[in-house]
Write a protein that holds these residues in place. Structure first.
Motif, mmCIF file in Angstrom:
data_model
loop_
_atom_site.group_PDB
_atom_site.id
_atom_site.type_symbol
_atom_site.label_atom_id
_atom_site.label_comp_id
_atom_site.label_asym_id
_atom_site.label_seq_id
_atom_site.Cartn_x
_atom_site.Cartn_y
_atom_site.Cartn_z
ATOM 1 N N SER A 127 5.153 0.371 -6.644
ATOM 2 C CA SER A 127 5.339 0.742 -5.350
ATOM 3 C C SER A 127 4.262 0.190 -4.340
ATOM 4 O O SER A 127 4.273 0.471 -3.270
ATOM 5 N N SER A 128 3.119 -0.209 -5.067
ATOM 6 C CA SER A 128 1.867 -0.564 -4.130
ATOM 7 C C SER A 128 0.863 -1.338 -4.578
ATOM 8 O O SER A 128 1.265 -2.205 -5.746
ATOM 9 N N ILE A 129 -0.279 -1.647 -3.878
ATOM 10 C CA ILE A 129 -0.958 -2.595 -4.071
ATOM 11 C C ILE A 129 -2.600 -1.911 -3.925
ATOM 12 O O ILE A 129 -2.386 -0.983 -3.022
ATOM 13 N N ASP A 130 -3.435 -2.551 -4.613
ATOM 14 C CA ASP A 130 -4.598 -2.033 -4.362
ATOM 15 C C ASP A 130 -5.704 -2.716 -3.527
ATOM 16 O O ASP A 130 -5.869 -4.068 -3.706
ATOM 17 N N VAL A 131 -6.075 -2.328 -2.641
ATOM 18 C CA VAL A 131 -7.219 -3.070 -1.968
ATOM 19 C C VAL A 131 -8.417 -1.875 -1.477
ATOM 20 O O VAL A 131 -8.076 -0.682 -1.390
ATOM 21 N N ASP A 132 -9.426 -2.856 -1.218
ATOM 22 C CA ASP A 132 -10.488 -1.831 -0.817
ATOM 23 C C ASP A 132 -10.460 -0.943 0.360
ATOM 24 O O ASP A 132 -9.913 -1.417 1.181
ATOM 25 N N ALA A 133 -10.647 0.429 0.056
ATOM 26 C CA ALA A 133 -10.369 1.306 1.163
ATOM 27 C C ALA A 133 -11.167 0.791 2.634
ATOM 28 O O ALA A 133 -10.453 1.064 3.696
ATOM 29 N N VAL A 134 -12.331 0.340 2.657
ATOM 30 C CA VAL A 134 -13.174 0.121 3.659
ATOM 31 C C VAL A 134 -12.459 -1.060 4.474
ATOM 32 O O VAL A 134 -12.447 -1.331 5.717
ATOM 33 N N THR A 135 -12.211 -2.187 3.591
ATOM 34 C CA THR A 135 -11.489 -3.424 4.025
ATOM 35 C C THR A 135 -10.060 -3.053 4.688
ATOM 36 O O THR A 135 -9.978 -3.562 5.693
ATOM 37 N N GLU A 136 -9.244 -2.326 4.203
ATOM 38 C CA GLU A 136 -8.130 -1.807 4.740
ATOM 39 C C GLU A 136 -8.238 -1.359 6.179
ATOM 40 O O GLU A 136 -7.767 -1.841 7.071
ATOM 41 N N VAL A 141 -2.425 -6.837 -7.537
ATOM 42 C CA VAL A 141 -1.017 -6.592 -7.566
ATOM 43 C C VAL A 141 -0.315 -7.288 -8.725
ATOM 44 O O VAL A 141 -1.527 -8.193 -9.534
ATOM 45 N N SER A 142 0.563 -7.042 -9.246
ATOM 46 C CA SER A 142 1.113 -7.939 -10.349
ATOM 47 C C SER A 142 2.096 -8.873 -9.494
ATOM 48 O O SER A 142 2.621 -8.642 -8.835
ATOM 49 N N PHE A 143 2.221 -10.224 -10.361
ATOM 50 C CA PHE A 143 3.127 -10.870 -9.747
ATOM 51 C C PHE A 143 4.022 -11.926 -10.669
ATOM 52 O O PHE A 143 3.225 -12.014 -11.810
ATOM 53 N N SER A 144 4.973 -12.536 -10.549
ATOM 54 C CA SER A 144 5.693 -13.458 -11.305
ATOM 55 C C SER A 144 5.501 -14.990 -10.954
ATOM 56 O O SER A 144 4.501 -15.251 -10.115
ATOM 57 N N LYS A 192 7.410 -9.444 -1.533
ATOM 58 C CA LYS A 192 6.875 -8.231 -2.079
ATOM 59 C C LYS A 192 5.359 -7.953 -1.536
ATOM 60 O O LYS A 192 5.134 -6.814 -0.998
ATOM 61 N N THR A 193 4.714 -8.888 -1.471
ATOM 62 C CA THR A 193 3.478 -8.981 -0.824
ATOM 63 C C THR A 193 3.588 -8.637 0.461
ATOM 64 O O THR A 193 2.740 -7.427 1.052
ATOM 65 N N LYS A 214 2.662 -5.004 4.881
ATOM 66 C CA LYS A 214 3.183 -4.535 6.243
ATOM 67 C C LYS A 214 3.279 -3.005 6.305
ATOM 68 O O LYS A 214 2.923 -2.448 7.191
ATOM 69 N N ALA A 215 3.689 -2.356 5.133
ATOM 70 C CA ALA A 215 3.878 -0.988 4.938
ATOM 71 C C ALA A 215 2.746 -0.426 5.113
ATOM 72 O O ALA A 215 2.287 0.756 5.515
#
Ligand SMILES: Nc1ncnc2c1ncn2[C@@H]1O[C@H](COP(=O)(O)OP(=O)(O)OP(=O)(O)O)[C@@H](O)[C@H]1O
Ligand SMILES: CC(=O)C(=O)O
Ligand SMILES: [K+]
Ligand SMILES: [Mg+2]
Length: 591
Positions: free
Chosen positions: A91-100, A546-549, A558-559, A564-565
Motif C-alpha cells: 500500500s505505500s512507498i518509503d521516502v525520506d520524511a524531510v524530503t517529503e 518500492v517494489s516494481f515489476s 502505481k508510483t 499523488k496520495a
C-alpha cells in the motif's frame, strides 16, 4: 500523451505515442507548460529512422525478478536482509520524511541536490541531536574510528537505525577507518594541549604514566625516533602547530615550538626535511592496519552502508577490501570510498577512483602532505575525475571550521562551500563542526542554504560546464544505459520537465542520471533499503523504496498513485521515466 522510446537490443528500437492527459489546473508546483508539438519534435528527433511507430504496448523482459507490488512503508530496518523486506503490504512507498515535506512545501525545483554528510561525535551522538541533524538534512552520518570506542560507535549506529525506523528517515552510515598515519596519543583524556612559542616538548613512543607529564606527547609510530633527524620540522595537524627537532635521546625526540597553538587528541603528525615531506617510512605503513581490519569487521557486522578508507595509496588495497567485504557481508552491498589524502593517492588517482565506489577529498590530511595552495586544484581534479568515472565524490574538512566556535561562518568559508557546490560535488561533509562544535545544526543549515542557493543560481545562469563525459560502460548493454540517461537528462533540461523517474535495481541507472547533473530532481525507485540508503550520497537523487515489476506501465501507474496520495506529485506534472530492467525513455504527464 505518453511517449516512449524503448531500447531492448541494438536492433529493436520502438517508439510509441499515446494521447496526453489534460494537465490538471490545481497543480502546486510550477512546471514548464508542455506543448504537444514540442514533445513530438523532440521525440521524433530522438527516434531511430528505422523504427516504427507502434501502438501502446506492455513490454516484458524476463530477468528473473518476478512481478512486484509497491511495498509498504515498513520502517528502515538495517537488520532485515533486503529479500525479507519484500514481505510487506502493497500500500505505500518509503521516502525520506524531510524530503517529503520539502517537496510538498517548496516544489520539485527547490529541492537540494548536493548531499550532506555529518561526522558524529560527542556534540551529536545523542538521539535528540541525531534527530536534529536528520531534520536539518543530514543524508549520511559518518563515524570516525580514529576516535571513540567500538561500543560508542555501535550506540550511534543503533540510534541512527532507530531514528530511521521511528521517524521515517533514510540516513546512511559511513564508517571511516583510522588508517596507518602517524599521530599523537589521546592526551590522557585532556581535550587539548597548548604549545607556546619556544617551549621544549618531548615526543616519544614511550607510553607515559597518568597524569601525563607536562609537555610530553605520545606518538603511535614505533619508528618515529629513528626516522626523524635533528633539524626536521614537525607539523601537528598539517601545520596548526609547528616544532623543530632539536635533540634525540633514545625513544624521546625533543622539539622546540616554532608556531604555537592548540594540539587536539590524536592529531596527525608529519615531518618535513629541506621543505619536503619525509615519507619513505610512512609509505611503508600498511594502508589498512590490524586495528582497521577489526573496525572493518565491526562495520560489516553492523551493516554500515559505506566504508571510507583513509590514506589509500593504490587501487590494490581497494580491490583487496572489496573482495574481503564480498566474502563476508550478506549482500556485499557496502560501498568502499577511497579517501584521497596522501601524495601516493594523488599519484594513482584514476586507478584508485576506478576501483572504488566513490571518493572523498580529505583536505585535512591532504593539506598536510602537499602545499596548501595545491589543495584547491587537487580538489577540482578529483571532483572532475569522479564525475567522469561516474563515482560519487565528497568534499571534506574545514568547510565551516570557524563554526566549531562561532554561530556564523566566515565569508571565505561560504565561498569555499559555494565552490564545492559549483564544482557539482555529490556531497559536502562536516567534521569537527558537527562532531564536537558548538553549533552543529547551524553549520548544517549553512551547508543546506548555500547549496540550494548556488544550485539555483547555476540553473538560472545555465552555467553548463563543458565537461566531457566519456563512456564508462564495459558492455554494449551498459553503453545503451548511458546513452539513455544522457539523452533523458538532455530532454529533461530542454523540455523543462518536473522530475526524472528512474526504476533501478542496483542503483546504476540512477547514478548515470545523477552524473548528467540535470536541472530537475531525479526520483530513484529501488526495491532494497540498502540501495536506497546508498543512493543518498549521490547528487540530485531522491531515493524511494518500492517494489516494481518489469511492466513499466504498471510501475508508473502505481508510483503515480502512491506519490499523488502522499501529495508529492500532481496531475499534469511532466515526468521523464527510465528504467534499467527495460531500457526505455518515456515522457508523460502525471495522469
Ligand atoms: N567519535 C568521536 N569521539 C570524540 N571526538 C570526536 C569523535 N569524532 C570526531 N571527534 C572530534 O572531532 C574532530 C574532527 O573530526 P574528524 O573526523 O575530522 O577527525 P580528524 O581527527 O581530523 O581525522 P580525519 O583525518 O579522519 O578526519 C576530531 O579531531 C575530534 O576532536
Ligand atoms: C576527512 C579526512 O580524513 C581529512 O580531511 O583528513
Ligand atoms: K579517519
Ligand atoms: Mg584524514
Amino acid at each position: 500523451m505518453s511517449q516512449s522510446l524503448h531500447f531492448f537490443t541494438p536492433s529493436s528500437l520502438t517508439f510509441s505515442k499515446q494521447s496526453l492527459p489534460k494537465p490538471s489546473c490545481n497543480r502546486r508546483f510550477p512546471v514548464t507548460t508542455l506543448s504537444p508539438k514540442l514533445i513530438s519534435i523532440k521525440a521524433s528527433a530522438s527516434a531511430d529512422p528505422n523504427s516504427s511507430t507502434t501502438p501502446p504496448q506492455v513490454l516484458i523482459s524476463d530477468n528473473g525478478t518476478g512481478a512486484g507490488e509497491i511495498l509498504s512503508s515498513t520502517p528502515q530496518d538495517y537488520d532485515t536482509p533486503p529479500s525479507q523486506s519484500f514481505l510487506s503490504d502493497s500500500s505505500s512507498i518509503d521516502v525520506d520524511a524531510v524530503t517529503e515535506v520539502e517537496l510538498k512545501e517548496n516544489g520539485f525545483r527547490s529541492t537540494r541536490r548536493t548531499k550532506l554528510v555529518c561526522t558524529i561525535g560527542p556534540a551529536t551522538c545523542g538521539f535528540e541531536e541525531l534527530q536534529a541533524l536528520a531534520v536539518g538534512g543530514m543524508n549520511v552520518a559518518r563515524i570516525n574510528m580514529c576516535h571513540g570506542t567500538r561500543e560508542w560507535h555501535k550506540r550511534v549506529i543503533e540510534r541512527v537505525r532507530r531514528l530511521n525506523e521511528e521517524k521515517g528517515f533514510a540516513v546512511a552510515i559511513m564508517m571511516d577507518t583510522e588508517g596507518s598515519e602517524i599521530h599523537m596519543g589521546d592526551l590522557g583524556g585532556a581535550s587539548s594541549a597548548k604549545a607556546e612559542d619556544g617551549e621544549i616538548w618531548t615526543f616519544s613512543v614511550r607510553a607515559f604514566d597518568l597524569p601525563r607529564p607536562e609537555r610530553t606527547i605520545n606518538v603511535n609510530y614505533d619508528g618515529f625516533a629513528e626516522d626523524v633527524q635533528v633539524g626536521d620540522e614537525l607539523l601537528v595537524d598539517g601545520g596548526m602547530v609547528r616544532f623543530e627537532v632539536i635533540e634525540k635521546i633514545g625513544p624521546d625526540v625533543k622539539c622546540r615550538c616554532t608556531d604555537p597553538g592548540l594540539m587536539l587528541p590524536r592529531a596527525n603528525l608529519t615531518f618535513w626535511r629541506d621543505g619536503s615531506l619525509v615519507r619513505e617510512r610512512n609509505a611503508m605503513l600498511p594502508t589498512i592496519s590490524s586495528k582497521d581490519w577489526l573496525d572493518i569487521d565491526f562495520g560489516i557486522a553492523e551493516g554500515v552502508d559505506f566504508i571510507a578508507i583513509s590514506f589509500v595509496k593504490s587501487a590494490e588495497v581497494i580491490n583487496h577490501l572489496k573482495s574481503y567485504i564480498a566474502a563476508r557481508s550478506r549482500d556485499s552491498d557496502i560501498a568502499v570510498i577511497a579517501k584521497i589524502e596522501s601524495i601516493d593517492s594523488l599519484r594513482n588517482l584514476e586507478e584508485i577512483i576506478q576501483a572504488s565506489d566513490g571518493a572523498m577529498v580529505a583536505r585535512g590530511d591532504l593539506g598536510a602532505q602537499i602545499p596548501l595552495e595545491q589543495v584547491p586544484s587537487a580538489q577540482q581534479k578529483i571532483v572532475q575525475i569522479c564525475r567522469q568515472l561516474n563515482k560519487p565524490v565528497i568534499v571534506a574538512s574545514q568547510l565551516l571550521e570557524s563554526m566549531i566556535e562561532y554561530p556564523t561562518p566566515t565569508r571565505a568559508e561560504v565561498a569555499d562551500v559555494s565552490e564545492a557546490v559549483r564544482q557539482r560535488a555529490d556531497a559536502l561533509m562536516l567534521s569537527g563542526e558537527s562532531a564536537m562544535g558548538q553549533y552543529p545544526d547551524k553549520a548544517l543549515a549553512v551547508l543546506r542554504s548555500v547549496s540550494v542557493r548556488i544550485e539555483k543560481w547555476w540553473r538560472e545562469e545555465k552555467r553548463y560546464e563543458a565537461m566531457e563525459l566519456p563512456a564508462v560502460g564495459s558492455s554494449f548493454s551498459d553503453s545503451i544505459s548511458e546513452e539513455i540517461c544522457s539523452s533523458a537528462a538532455k530532454m529533461a533540461n530542454n523540455l523543462g520537465v518536473d522530475a526524472l523517474f528512474v526504476y533501478t535495481k542496483t542503483g546504476h541507472m540512477a547514478s548515470l542520471l545523477s552524473r548528467c547533473r540535470p536541472d530537475c530532481p531525479i526520483f530513484a525507485f529501488t526495491s532494497t533499503k540498502s540501495v536506497r540508503r546508498r543512493l543518498n550520497l549521490q547528487w540530485g537523487l531522491i531515493p524511494f523504496r518500492v517494489s516494481f515489476s518489469d511492466d513499466m506501465e504498471s510501475n508508473l501507474n502505481k508510483t503515480f498513485s502512491l506519490l499523488k496520495a502522499r501529495g508529492m506529485i500532481k496531475s499534469g506534472d511532466l515526468v521523464i521515466a527510465v528504467s534499467d530492467m527495460l531500457q526505455s525513455i518515456q515522457v508523460m504527464n502525471v495522469p
